[in-house]
Design a protein around this motif. Structure first.
Motif, PDB file in Angstrom:
ATOM      1  N   GLY A 162      -0.090   1.321  29.670  1.00  0.00           N
ATOM      2  CA  GLY A 162      -0.217   2.269  28.571  1.00  0.00           C
ATOM      3  C   GLY A 162      -0.325   1.668  27.182  1.00  0.00           C
ATOM      4  O   GLY A 162      -1.257   1.981  26.433  1.00  0.00           O
ATOM      5  N   ARG A 165      -3.665  -0.334  26.818  1.00  0.00           N
ATOM      6  CA  ARG A 165      -4.804   0.583  26.944  1.00  0.00           C
ATOM      7  C   ARG A 165      -4.955   1.431  25.673  1.00  0.00           C
ATOM      8  O   ARG A 165      -6.037   1.565  25.124  1.00  0.00           O
ATOM      9  N   GLU A 166      -3.865   1.991  25.201  1.00  0.00           N
ATOM     10  CA  GLU A 166      -3.904   2.822  23.997  1.00  0.00           C
ATOM     11  C   GLU A 166      -4.362   2.014  22.782  1.00  0.00           C
ATOM     12  O   GLU A 166      -5.179   2.477  21.984  1.00  0.00           O
ATOM     13  N   LEU A 169      -8.165   1.331  23.000  1.00  0.00           N
ATOM     14  CA  LEU A 169      -8.954   2.526  22.693  1.00  0.00           C
ATOM     15  C   LEU A 169      -8.926   2.845  21.197  1.00  0.00           C
ATOM     16  O   LEU A 169      -9.956   3.128  20.585  1.00  0.00           O
ATOM     17  N   LYS A 170      -7.734   2.808  20.599  1.00  0.00           N
ATOM     18  CA  LYS A 170      -7.609   3.131  19.178  1.00  0.00           C
ATOM     19  C   LYS A 170      -8.297   2.118  18.273  1.00  0.00           C
ATOM     20  O   LYS A 170      -8.800   2.466  17.218  1.00  0.00           O
TER      21      LYS A 170
END
Length: 177
Positions: A162, A165-166, A169-170
């Motif tokens: 998490g 990955r977050e 993406l951000k």
């Protein structure tokens, strides 16, 4: 000896995705990926933890007539600060993902680990991504900012990843999965 060498099919795929002039393969194995790049590249660099495999890779490159730098070292344990400063146009790796034993071998103060947050259970996997991002060249040249990482199946959708990955993406560094 070449248990974690980049497969020829993955090498061909990554060479098409991450075409560049200065290329780094952080798990070069027998040099399959570097062999795919050699025609259009100014500099080819590989890192291989197994010294015998690294030597074979150098010999194969010599026999095929192209220049390559193969470092016999652990890609994650060895920081190359000059690579962070100057960077590579393309970084493509097919790493041995999921090796939990590597965490204690890695210096937590390494500058490469400052780019994105890491997940606690899969730090070894995260280190491959962090290294690729740290060694990419920063410029407006079209071939820059190219990294292709062959992740273990389901990594991007694994709940334990998490934080990484977050952050990916951000930050907008993901172009395709």
């Amino acid at each position: 000896l070449g248990m974690y060498t980049t497969s020829t099919s993955v090498a061909r795929l990554l060479a098409k995705i991450a075409n560049g002039h200065e290329v780094l393969d952080m798990c070069s194995g027998y040099g399959n990926l570097l062999r795919e790049y050699h025609a259009g590249s100014r500099r080819l660099v590989g890192q291989e933890i197994n010294p015998t495999v690294a030597a074979i890779s150098r010999v194969l490159a010599f026999l095929e007539g192209y220049a390559v730098e193969i470092y016999s070292e652990d890609s994650l344990a060895n920081l190359h600060a000059d690579w962070m400063t100057h960077g590579f146009d393309a970084i493509a790796i097919d790493p041995p993902m999921g090796l939990r034993m590597r965490d204690e071998q890695i210096n937590p103060n390494d500058l490469r680990w400052t780019f994105l947050p890491q997940s606690k259970p899969n730090r070894g996997d995260d280190f491959w991504i962090q290294s690729a991002l740290a060694y990419l060249r920063s410029s407006s040249v079209e071939v820059s900012f190219r990294a292709a990482i062959h992740l273990r199946s389901g990594w991007f959708f694994d709940g334990s990843e998490g934080p990484m990955r977050e952050a990916l993406l951000k930050s907008g560094v993901i172009e395709a999965v």
